[in-house]
Design a protein around this motif. Structure first.
Motif, PDB file in Angstrom:
ATOM      1  N   GLN A 296     -71.481 -89.387 -92.095  1.00 60.77           N
ATOM      2  CA  GLN A 296     -70.660 -90.087 -93.073  1.00 60.77           C
ATOM      3  C   GLN A 296     -70.552 -89.284 -94.361  1.00 60.77           C
ATOM      4  O   GLN A 296     -69.494 -89.250 -94.991  1.00 60.77           O
ATOM      5  N   ALA A 297     -71.630 -88.598 -94.740  1.00 59.76           N
ATOM      6  CA  ALA A 297     -71.572 -87.736 -95.926  1.00 59.76           C
ATOM      7  C   ALA A 297     -70.661 -86.541 -95.709  1.00 59.76           C
ATOM      8  O   ALA A 297     -70.117 -85.984 -96.675  1.00 59.76           O
ATOM      9  N   MET A 298     -70.463 -86.149 -94.447  1.00 66.80           N
ATOM     10  CA  MET A 298     -69.614 -85.011 -94.115  1.00 66.80           C
ATOM     11  C   MET A 298     -68.157 -85.426 -93.900  1.00 66.80           C
ATOM     12  O   MET A 298     -67.350 -84.616 -93.456  1.00 66.80           O
ATOM     13  N   GLY A 299     -67.813 -86.686 -94.185  1.00 66.89           N
ATOM     14  CA  GLY A 299     -66.424 -87.125 -94.081  1.00 66.89           C
ATOM     15  C   GLY A 299     -66.023 -87.638 -92.715  1.00 66.89           C
ATOM     16  O   GLY A 299     -64.834 -87.678 -92.383  1.00 66.89           O
ATOM     17  N   TYR A 300     -67.009 -88.074 -91.915  1.00 65.44           N
ATOM     18  CA  TYR A 300     -66.721 -88.639 -90.601  1.00 65.44           C
ATOM     19  C   TYR A 300     -66.853 -90.163 -90.679  1.00 65.44           C
ATOM     20  O   TYR A 300     -67.668 -90.694 -91.442  1.00 65.44           O
ATOM     21  N   VAL A 301     -66.067 -90.858 -89.877  1.00 65.94           N
ATOM     22  CA  VAL A 301     -66.120 -92.317 -89.829  1.00 65.94           C
ATOM     23  C   VAL A 301     -66.388 -92.755 -88.395  1.00 65.94           C
ATOM     24  O   VAL A 301     -66.003 -92.066 -87.440  1.00 65.94           O
ATOM     25  N   PRO A 302     -67.070 -93.888 -88.190  1.00 67.25           N
ATOM     26  CA  PRO A 302     -67.311 -94.377 -86.818  1.00 67.25           C
ATOM     27  C   PRO A 302     -65.988 -94.579 -86.078  1.00 67.25           C
ATOM     28  O   PRO A 302     -65.059 -95.178 -86.606  1.00 67.25           O
ATOM     29  N   PHE A 303     -65.937 -94.069 -84.847  1.00 64.72           N
ATOM     30  CA  PHE A 303     -64.730 -94.157 -84.036  1.00 64.72           C
ATOM     31  C   PHE A 303     -64.901 -95.132 -82.874  1.00 64.72           C
ATOM     32  O   PHE A 303     -64.042 -95.967 -82.608  1.00 64.72           O
ATOM     33  N   GLU A 304     -66.023 -95.015 -82.154  1.00 63.97           N
ATOM     34  CA  GLU A 304     -66.312 -95.954 -81.075  1.00 63.97           C
ATOM     35  C   GLU A 304     -67.817 -96.072 -80.914  1.00 63.97           C
ATOM     36  O   GLU A 304     -68.573 -95.162 -81.266  1.00 63.97           O
ATOM     37  N   ARG A 305     -68.242 -97.210 -80.368  1.00 59.55           N
ATOM     38  CA  ARG A 305     -69.670 -97.508 -80.233  1.00 59.55           C
ATOM     39  C   ARG A 305     -69.978 -97.833 -78.780  1.00 59.55           C
ATOM     40  O   ARG A 305     -69.234 -98.558 -78.129  1.00 59.55           O
ATOM     41  N   HIS A 306     -71.085 -97.284 -78.303  1.00 60.43           N
ATOM     42  CA  HIS A 306     -71.525 -97.496 -76.925  1.00 60.43           C
ATOM     43  C   HIS A 306     -72.886 -98.175 -76.944  1.00 60.43           C
ATOM     44  O   HIS A 306     -73.787 -97.745 -77.680  1.00 60.43           O
ATOM     45  N   LEU A 307     -73.044 -99.213 -76.138  1.00 62.61           N
ATOM     46  CA  LEU A 307     -74.296 -99.944 -76.070  1.00 62.61           C
ATOM     47  C   LEU A 307     -75.160 -99.407 -74.935  1.00 62.61           C
ATOM     48  O   LEU A 307     -74.657 -99.088 -73.853  1.00 62.61           O
ATOM     49  N   VAL A 308     -76.459 -99.305 -75.191  1.00 58.74           N
ATOM     50  CA  VAL A 308     -77.415 -98.768 -74.222  1.00 58.74           C
ATOM     51  C   VAL A 308     -78.331 -99.901 -73.767  1.00 58.74           C
ATOM     52  O   VAL A 308     -79.012-100.529 -74.582  1.00 58.74           O
ATOM     53  N   PHE A 309     -78.330-100.154 -72.455  1.00 56.30           N
ATOM     54  CA  PHE A 309     -79.149-101.219 -71.875  1.00 56.30           C
ATOM     55  C   PHE A 309     -80.174-100.612 -70.926  1.00 56.30           C
ATOM     56  O   PHE A 309     -79.900 -99.617 -70.256  1.00 56.30           O
ATOM     57  N   GLN A 310     -81.348-101.247 -70.865  1.00 54.21           N
ATOM     58  CA  GLN A 310     -82.368-100.804 -69.924  1.00 54.21           C
ATOM     59  C   GLN A 310     -82.997-102.001 -69.232  1.00 54.21           C
ATOM     60  O   GLN A 310     -83.038-103.109 -69.770  1.00 54.21           O
ATOM     61  N   ARG A 311     -83.476-101.747 -68.025  1.00 48.78           N
ATOM     62  CA  ARG A 311     -84.208-102.767 -67.261  1.00 48.78           C
ATOM     63  C   ARG A 311     -85.482-102.141 -66.717  1.00 48.78           C
ATOM     64  O   ARG A 311     -85.437-101.116 -66.038  1.00 48.78           O
ATOM     65  N   LYS A 312     -86.622-102.759 -67.029  1.00 46.49           N
ATOM     66  CA  LYS A 312     -87.888-102.288 -66.493  1.00 46.49           C
ATOM     67  C   LYS A 312     -88.020-102.730 -65.041  1.00 46.49           C
ATOM     68  O   LYS A 312     -87.697-103.870 -64.696  1.00 46.49           O
ATOM     69  N   LEU A 313     -88.505-101.816 -64.196  1.00 48.61           N
ATOM     70  CA  LEU A 313     -88.552-102.085 -62.770  1.00 48.61           C
ATOM     71  C   LEU A 313     -89.956-102.291 -62.232  1.00 48.61           C
ATOM     72  O   LEU A 313     -90.125-102.601 -61.067  1.00 48.61           O
ATOM     73  N   GLY A 314     -90.954-102.129 -63.084  1.00 45.92           N
ATOM     74  CA  GLY A 314     -92.324-102.299 -62.634  1.00 45.92           C
ATOM     75  C   GLY A 314     -92.750-103.757 -62.663  1.00 45.92           C
ATOM     76  O   GLY A 314     -91.922-104.671 -62.770  1.00 45.92           O
ATOM     77  N   PRO A 315     -94.054-104.018 -62.589  1.00 47.60           N
ATOM     78  CA  PRO A 315     -94.569-105.391 -62.662  1.00 47.60           C
ATOM     79  C   PRO A 315     -94.112-106.082 -63.944  1.00 47.60           C
ATOM     80  O   PRO A 315     -94.117-105.478 -65.017  1.00 47.60           O
ATOM     81  N   GLY A 316     -93.686-107.305 -63.819  1.00 47.52           N
ATOM     82  CA  GLY A 316     -93.217-108.034 -64.992  1.00 47.52           C
ATOM     83  C   GLY A 316     -91.741-107.876 -65.259  1.00 47.52           C
ATOM     84  O   GLY A 316     -91.202-108.496 -66.181  1.00 47.52           O
ATOM     85  N   GLY A 317     -91.064-107.067 -64.451  1.00 44.55           N
ATOM     86  CA  GLY A 317     -89.624-106.906 -64.601  1.00 44.55           C
ATOM     87  C   GLY A 317     -88.893-108.150 -64.164  1.00 44.55           C
ATOM     88  O   GLY A 317     -89.452-109.011 -63.459  1.00 44.55           O
ATOM     89  N   PRO A 318     -87.631-108.294 -64.547  1.00 43.50           N
ATOM     90  CA  PRO A 318     -86.884-109.512 -64.235  1.00 43.50           C
ATOM     91  C   PRO A 318     -86.593-109.654 -62.744  1.00 43.50           C
ATOM     92  O   PRO A 318     -86.383-108.666 -62.045  1.00 43.50           O
ATOM     93  N   GLU A 319     -86.590-110.872 -62.268  1.00 44.86           N
ATOM     94  CA  GLU A 319     -86.168-111.200 -60.912  1.00 44.86           C
ATOM     95  C   GLU A 319     -84.880-112.019 -61.040  1.00 44.86           C
ATOM     96  O   GLU A 319     -84.894-113.124 -61.586  1.00 44.86           O
ATOM     97  N   ILE A 320     -83.782-111.471 -60.576  1.00 45.68           N
ATOM     98  CA  ILE A 320     -82.471-112.075 -60.798  1.00 45.68           C
ATOM     99  C   ILE A 320     -82.020-112.841 -59.564  1.00 45.68           C
ATOM    100  O   ILE A 320     -82.090-112.327 -58.449  1.00 45.68           O
ATOM    101  N   MET A 321     -81.546-114.048 -59.769  1.00 45.57           N
ATOM    102  CA  MET A 321     -80.980-114.798 -58.657  1.00 45.57           C
ATOM    103  C   MET A 321     -80.127-115.941 -59.218  1.00 45.57           C
ATOM    104  O   MET A 321     -80.513-116.611 -60.169  1.00 45.57           O
ATOM    105  N   CYS A 322     -78.946-116.111 -58.667  1.00 45.92           N
ATOM    106  CA  CYS A 322     -78.083-117.228 -59.023  1.00 45.92           C
ATOM    107  C   CYS A 322     -77.210-117.532 -57.807  1.00 45.92           C
ATOM    108  O   CYS A 322     -77.141-116.738 -56.857  1.00 45.92           O
ATOM    109  N   VAL A 323     -76.536-118.676 -57.820  1.00 51.07           N
ATOM    110  CA  VAL A 323     -75.752-119.103 -56.664  1.00 51.07           C
ATOM    111  C   VAL A 323     -74.664-118.098 -56.334  1.00 51.07           C
ATOM    112  O   VAL A 323     -74.453-117.726 -55.164  1.00 51.07           O
ATOM    113  N   ARG A 324     -73.960-117.614 -57.358  1.00 47.89           N
ATOM    114  CA  ARG A 324     -72.869-116.669 -57.111  1.00 47.89           C
ATOM    115  C   ARG A 324     -73.389-115.377 -56.494  1.00 47.89           C
ATOM    116  O   ARG A 324     -72.781-114.819 -55.581  1.00 47.89           O
TER     117      ARG A 324
END
Length: 328
Positions: free
Chosen positions: A158-186
């Motif tokens: 921003q100090a160099m004259g650049y402005v935000p153009f696009e934003r990307h979200l970073v998601f993670q899922r832990k796969l070891g013990p205690g990780g989420p167990e997903i289930m739904c009707v669909r």
């Protein structure tokens, strides 16, 4: 007062470039502990690598105190570079030499190089299709601009004259013990009608993918109807072995999620992400990562529904006013 000189990359520079990379506090999204051979294979060995686009700052022509690396995005066919689009892929200054104008001078020289090569637009941070370097080394699953966990990036650009153009979200899922167990009707309904299978016929064939993600270990996986027929959904799974030292665990990235248009909102995207996580967990993978543009509400919803949690975000910056056209 230390005299700083600037020059283009030379073949003996990688060890010091990696020293700066490892010591400069780039945040959770940077792979550390990589070897010169690995850096060479993913960066220097690119067919379009130009030594003049990697500019280093030195105190005695040998001791590196900073560098900036620039390149170009791909054209619409993803079969060649588009030199109208310049990208600042990395800029690092040794913490002991910051606030002395070195970073500013590196960016000035980088912009000059890009403009003389024909760039009409300059971005700070790479993201597909404008991410020529550092896939597998910065950003995680795929380059996503400069990460917000890299605290120096935003104020500097921003100090160099650049402005935000696009934003990307970073998601993670832990796969070891205690990780989420997903289930739904669909998802249960989707699971009854499909099975996980290789999707090699859908592997991207374009040059741009091959020269970037194609250099990493990857495989295409999809959901096939149990009764036979076309793929319902597919993803690319990318090995993130370079991050093992940084993250203290084995991880994979999931990219290119695509659900057939007529099969959307039926749970297939959620099921595919969950099935991939279950499969790689059996191979001792402990973490999965996926990205989505902040504006892609559908992709974000699917990723969250599969048990992924938001951990970071990356921002692509754009030079305000665009770049000056080359006079050559």
């Amino acid at each position: 007062m230390v005299v700083v000189a600037y020059r283009q990359f030379r073949n003996f520079d990688p060890p010091q470039i990696l020293r700066l990379w490892n010591e400069s506090g780039l945040g959770r999204g940077a792979a550390t502990g990589i070897s010169c051979d690995e850096f060479d294979g993913l960066v220097i060995a690119q067919t379009y690598f130009d030594p003049a686009g990697l500019i280093v700052a030195t105190t005695d022509n040998r001791h590196l105190v900073g560098f900036v690396h620039v390149g170009f995005g791909a054209d619409e066919t993803k079969s060649r570079l588009c030199r109208k689009t310049g990208v600042i892929c990395a800029v690092i200054v040794d913490p002991q030499y910051r606030r002395q104008g070195i970073g500013r001078e590196l960016i000035r020289r980088a912009e000059e190089f890009l403009r003389q090569a024909g760039a009409e637009t300059i971005y700070g941070g790479g993201a597909d299709p404008n991410d020529p370097f550092y896939a597998g080394l910065y950003g995680g699953s795929q380059p996503a601009g400069f990460l917000e966990s890299d605290p120096a990036a935003a104020p500097f650009f921003q100090a160099m004259g650049y402005v935000p153009f696009e934003r990307h979200l970073v998601f993670q899922r832990k796969l070891g013990p205690g990780g989420p167990e997903i289930m739904c009707v669909r998802m249960l309904n989707a699971k009854r009608q499909s099975k996980l299978a290789a999707a090699t016929a859908y592997e991207p064939k374009d040059w741009w993918w091959s020269t970037r993600q194609g250099r990493l270990d990857s495989m295409q996986l999809g959901l096939m109807p149990k009764a036979g027929g076309s793929l319902l959904a597919r993803v690319c799974v990318v090995g993130l072995d370079m991050y093992t030292t940084s993250w203290k665990m084995r991880a994979i990235g999931i990219t290119g999620l695509h659900v057939s248009e007529h099969q959307r909102r039926k749970g297939y995207g959620q099921l595919l992400l969950d099935e991939v996580c279950r499969r790689v967990r059996d191979e001792m993978i402990q973490l999965a990562e996926a990205h989505a543009k902040e504006t892609d509400a559908a992709a974000i919803a699917v990723i969250k529904s599969a048990g992924f949690q938001l951990v970071d975000a990356g921002v692509v910056y754009k030079k305000a006013g665009g770049a000056e056209p080359s006079t050559e």
